[in-house]
Design a protein around this motif. Sequence first.
Motif, mmCIF file in Angstrom:
data_model
loop_
_atom_site.group_PDB
_atom_site.id
_atom_site.type_symbol
_atom_site.label_atom_id
_atom_site.label_comp_id
_atom_site.label_asym_id
_atom_site.label_seq_id
_atom_site.Cartn_x
_atom_site.Cartn_y
_atom_site.Cartn_z
ATOM 1 N N VAL A 31 15.181 -0.801 -11.377
ATOM 2 C CA VAL A 31 14.382 -1.482 -10.947
ATOM 3 C C VAL A 31 14.002 -1.625 -9.268
ATOM 4 N N ARG A 32 14.578 -0.431 -8.693
ATOM 5 C CA ARG A 32 14.517 0.010 -6.881
ATOM 6 C C ARG A 32 13.190 0.854 -7.153
ATOM 7 N N MET A 33 13.415 1.904 -7.834
ATOM 8 C CA MET A 33 12.132 3.071 -8.329
ATOM 9 C C MET A 33 11.094 2.877 -8.519
ATOM 10 N N ALA A 34 11.268 1.422 -9.882
ATOM 11 C CA ALA A 34 10.143 0.574 -10.364
ATOM 12 C C ALA A 34 9.262 0.382 -8.904
ATOM 13 N N LEU A 35 9.971 -0.835 -8.170
ATOM 14 C CA LEU A 35 9.470 -1.850 -7.035
ATOM 15 C C LEU A 35 8.692 -1.088 -6.276
ATOM 16 N N VAL A 36 9.771 -0.144 -5.397
ATOM 17 C CA VAL A 36 9.233 0.196 -4.152
ATOM 18 C C VAL A 36 8.389 1.482 -4.101
ATOM 19 N N PRO A 37 8.426 3.038 -4.631
ATOM 20 C CA PRO A 37 8.129 3.592 -4.748
ATOM 21 C C PRO A 37 6.904 3.412 -5.528
ATOM 22 N N ARG A 38 7.097 3.354 -6.737
ATOM 23 C CA ARG A 38 5.863 3.420 -7.757
ATOM 24 C C ARG A 38 5.131 1.530 -7.991
ATOM 25 N N VAL A 39 5.098 0.885 -6.444
ATOM 26 C CA VAL A 39 4.160 -0.258 -6.144
ATOM 27 C C VAL A 39 4.046 -0.561 -4.867
ATOM 28 N N LEU A 40 5.010 -0.899 -3.839
ATOM 29 C CA LEU A 40 4.802 -1.130 -2.788
ATOM 30 C C LEU A 40 4.373 0.042 -1.635
ATOM 31 N N GLU A 41 4.671 1.736 -2.155
ATOM 32 C CA GLU A 41 4.664 3.536 -1.405
ATOM 33 C C GLU A 41 2.543 3.193 -2.077
ATOM 34 N N ALA A 42 3.181 3.077 -3.951
ATOM 35 C CA ALA A 42 1.737 3.370 -4.232
ATOM 36 C C ALA A 42 0.449 2.472 -3.367
ATOM 37 N N ARG A 43 1.022 0.911 -3.037
ATOM 38 C CA ARG A 43 -0.694 0.444 -2.809
ATOM 39 C C ARG A 43 -0.741 1.127 -2.057
ATOM 40 N N GLY A 44 0.377 1.380 -0.800
ATOM 41 C CA GLY A 44 -0.082 2.031 0.411
ATOM 42 C C GLY A 44 -1.259 3.147 0.561
ATOM 43 N N LEU A 45 -0.958 3.859 -0.864
ATOM 44 C CA LEU A 45 -1.907 5.317 -1.041
ATOM 45 C C LEU A 45 -3.371 4.418 -2.159
ATOM 46 N N ASP A 46 -3.173 3.219 -2.915
ATOM 47 C CA ASP A 46 -4.538 2.520 -2.630
ATOM 48 C C ASP A 46 -5.141 1.995 -1.539
ATOM 49 N N VAL A 47 -4.488 1.255 -0.255
ATOM 50 C CA VAL A 47 -5.351 0.845 0.817
ATOM 51 C C VAL A 47 -5.716 1.362 2.117
ATOM 52 N N THR A 48 -4.929 2.453 2.300
ATOM 53 C CA THR A 48 -5.244 3.886 3.557
ATOM 54 C C THR A 48 -6.480 4.136 3.539
ATOM 55 N N PRO A 49 -6.920 5.220 2.361
ATOM 56 C CA PRO A 49 -7.863 5.852 2.457
ATOM 57 C C PRO A 49 -9.234 4.826 2.943
ATOM 58 N N SER A 50 -9.114 3.636 2.671
ATOM 59 C CA SER A 50 -10.684 2.896 2.912
ATOM 60 C C SER A 50 -9.886 2.443 4.240
ATOM 61 N N ILE A 51 -8.768 2.098 4.890
ATOM 62 C CA ILE A 51 -8.790 2.431 6.391
ATOM 63 C C ILE A 51 -8.427 3.508 7.550
ATOM 64 N N ILE A 52 -8.510 4.669 7.140
ATOM 65 C CA ILE A 52 -9.160 6.052 7.408
ATOM 66 C C ILE A 52 -10.310 5.987 7.828
ATOM 67 N N LYS A 53 -11.065 4.878 6.311
ATOM 68 C CA LYS A 53 -13.022 5.122 6.477
ATOM 69 C C LYS A 53 -13.296 4.179 7.671
ATOM 70 N N ARG A 54 -12.644 3.325 7.773
ATOM 71 C CA ARG A 54 -12.948 2.319 9.009
ATOM 72 C C ARG A 54 -12.739 2.862 10.238
ATOM 73 N N LEU A 55 -11.566 3.606 10.520
ATOM 74 C CA LEU A 55 -11.378 4.300 11.620
ATOM 75 C C LEU A 55 -11.663 5.297 12.062
ATOM 76 N N GLN A 56 -12.464 6.198 10.798
ATOM 77 C CA GLN A 56 -13.398 7.017 10.987
ATOM 78 C C GLN A 56 -15.207 6.627 11.484
ATOM 79 N N GLN A 57 -15.028 5.117 11.101
ATOM 80 C CA GLN A 57 -16.846 4.761 11.611
ATOM 81 C C GLN A 57 -15.729 4.126 12.580
ATOM 82 N N ALA A 58 -15.212 3.849 13.529
ATOM 83 C CA ALA A 58 -15.002 3.873 14.925
ATOM 84 C C ALA A 58 -14.664 4.797 15.643
ATOM 85 N N GLY A 59 -14.657 5.234 15.463
ATOM 86 C CA GLY A 59 -14.331 6.985 16.283
ATOM 87 C C GLY A 59 -12.952 6.677 16.550
#
Length: 215
Positions: A158-186
């Motif tokens: 259950v730990r492997m299912a919900l921590v790396p495969r859900v919580l960390e995977a969500r980070g992979l989903d949202v981080t590129p958009s955060i990077i893009k916004r920061l790039q736009q802000a310089g």
Amino acid sequence: MGILFDAAESCLAACEIKEKLRLTEQTAQAWREGLLSLESKNAPKSIDEPGYPARLVLMSPANVPKRRLSTPDGLVALIHALAHIEFNAINLAWDAVYRFRDLPQQFYSDWVQIAVEEAYHFQLLCQRLDELGHDYGDLPAHDGLWEMARRTAFDPLVRMALVPRVLEARGLDVTPSIIKRLQQAGDNRTVAVLEIILRDEVGHVAIGSHWFNFL
């Protein structure tokens, strides 16, 4: 010879930032050098809360103040929130080492290495906070991440299912958009940090998926 589970428990319990980072590196080095065994007569204890800096104020996620990324305060709040995620990730990695017994040696090697990488991410974010005139603990943070550790403490699957495969995977989903916004802000300094974290987190999700499938 020392015991890996005892060393992991010490890493978890450390409250002072420098001490947690020092113990993380020290334990990882001892493990790599074969100085820690997997033999222990003591069953893992329930850990309601790991070590946090005394000045850090924890609250429910709903009560953490929201700030716009487009403002200086919003940028600091974002980096502080990410630093808190990485600090919790150090604890979550050590808890996986400490809590789950009788698994292949590679499981422990993987999670020790993840703890080291999360500590590196945390330090990068703290350096960025320092550049902006702040420290980890200046802002309140939520306790939702460790709640997941409590909820999954009974079963490594259950730990492997919900921590790396859900919580960390969500980070992979949202981080590129955060990077893009920061790039736009310089803000290339923060972008560089997040690109390192994103690269490493891909590996963490892969490790979690490997052990999920194994279990």
